[in-house]
Design a protein around this motif. Structure first.
Motif, short mmCIF file in Angstrom:
data_model
loop_
_atom_site.label_atom_id
_atom_site.label_comp_id
_atom_site.label_asym_id
_atom_site.label_seq_id
_atom_site.Cartn_x
_atom_site.Cartn_y
_atom_site.Cartn_z
N GLY A 113 0.70 -1.29 0.06
CA GLY A 113 -0.01 0.12 -0.21
C GLY A 113 0.90 1.34 -0.09
N TYR A 114 2.10 1.09 -0.22
CA TYR A 114 2.76 2.42 -0.22
C TYR A 114 2.55 3.35 -1.76
CZ TYR A 114 5.54 0.85 3.93
OH TYR A 114 5.85 0.53 5.07
N LYS A 115 2.40 4.69 -1.49
CA LYS A 115 2.31 5.39 -2.53
C LYS A 115 3.50 6.41 -2.94
CE LYS A 115 -1.89 4.06 -2.39
NZ LYS A 115 -2.57 3.26 -3.38
N VAL A 116 4.46 6.42 -2.16
CA VAL A 116 5.49 7.28 -2.16
C VAL A 116 6.96 6.56 -1.72
CG1 VAL A 116 7.02 9.27 -1.71
CG2 VAL A 116 4.27 9.23 -1.91
N ILE A 117 7.92 6.44 -2.45
CA ILE A 117 9.19 5.92 -1.92
C ILE A 117 10.18 7.04 -2.05
CG2 ILE A 117 11.09 4.12 -2.58
CD1 ILE A 117 8.29 2.81 -1.73
N VAL A 118 10.86 7.04 -0.98
CA VAL A 118 11.84 8.04 -0.67
C VAL A 118 13.32 7.55 -0.67
CG1 VAL A 118 12.79 10.12 0.58
CG2 VAL A 118 10.21 9.74 0.06
#
Length: 300
Positions: A113-118
């Motif tokens: 469910g992750y929407k952003v990877i940093v």
């Protein structure tokens, strides 16, 4: 239909596409600036606006967002230890290598469910990769050229693996440094620029092409409140910053220097429809006119 020479094709098998069908659904942004300006804080702002965020962290700056409950996974080296048992023990303690984390993100993170990877940060990743390459070449100074070549290949792969994630927004963070470039943005010139801080110079042009946005980020004293600081994003090459924005609008929607402290404000502007952007322009013009009137009264 196949022939002995290979497949044959008909004219109708080929169909040009229209550039109007091309859109940037998920942004891939490289953000660079000096220490303490608020680069890592952008991860918390992205989570608040865009959804569940995961930080691959090689830095020590997460205390700035300790109240925001953002998931992170730390890395302290590029490659796994040669001793598999020792590597497994470190992983059980939550101590990972970057290569394993990249594989984990590619295979499993989308379904969580992750929407952003940093990636925080490219500077640290570059340093760890360089350390690994030096070790692989037994710290032989006569192999410096080969060490840099290996470093560049591995760092390019990390960047490709991150930017090729087609299901999320990507933010890669880096420190900044001064580098001399020519008029085309290539190393070896005489003009000093602020660029992302990585080992060596040859990858700087690659970075400019690998991301949709390469934005500088800095702070300066506030002219209205003594002692306060304002933050600014640099979205185009200006004032010694090497930066860019991939924006199909003509003229570009983002001004060369944007007085925001929140990266999601810039992303929202890029995604506005025409009517929404016209309203923003009117609000900007009204604010600028108000500031100009105040200045004239002060100077009078």
């Amino acid at each position: 239909m196949m022939s002995e020479e290979g497949p044959t094709y008909e004219l109708g098998d080929f169909k040009p596409l229209s550039t109007k069908t091309v859109e940037i659904k998920y942004q891939k942004t490289l953000l660079f600036g000096p220490p303490g300006v608020g680069k890592t804080t952008q991860a918390a702002l992205l989570q608040a606006k865009l959804g569940k965020t995961l930080i691959l962290s090689g830095e020590n700056g997460l205390s700035s967002i300790s109240n925001d409950d953002v998931d992170f996974m730390p890395f302290t080296r590029y490659a796994p230890l040669q001793d598999k048992a020792a590597e497994a023990a470190k992983m059980k303690q939550g101590d990972y290598c970057l290569a394993h984390l990249i594989t984990y993100v590619k295979r499993y993170v989308k379904d969580q469910g992750y929407k952003v990877i940093v990636l925080d940060s490219l500077t640290k990743a570059s340093q760890l990769i360089f350390d690994y390459c030096e070790h692989e070449h037994k710290y032989d100074k006569t192999q410096t050229g080969s060490i840099y070549q290996m470093h560049n290949r591995l760092l390019e792969k990390v960047i490709r693996d991150i930017t090729n994630l087609d299901w999320c927004n990507k933010l890669v963070i880096a420190l900044e440094k001064k580098e001399t470039l020519d008029d085309l943005g290539r190393p070896g010139g005489t003009r000093p620029y602020n660029v992302p801080y990585i080992q060596g110079k040859k990858l700087v042009p690659y970075l400019m092409g690998a991301f949709d946005n390469v934005w500088g980020f800095y702070k300066a004293p506030c002219t209205k409140i003594p002692g306060a600081m304002n933050r600014f994003f640099v979205t185009q090459s200006i004032n010694g910053w090497e930066a860019k924005t991939r924006d199909p609008s003509r003229p570009p929607r983002l001004r060369p220097i944007e007085p925001y402290s929140d990266i999601t404000e810039l992303i929202s502007i890029l995604k506005m429809n025409d009517e929404e952007f016209k309203s923003l322009q009117k609000a900007r013009e009204k604010a600028e006119a108000k500031d100009e009137n105040k200045k004239e009264k002060k100077d009078a």
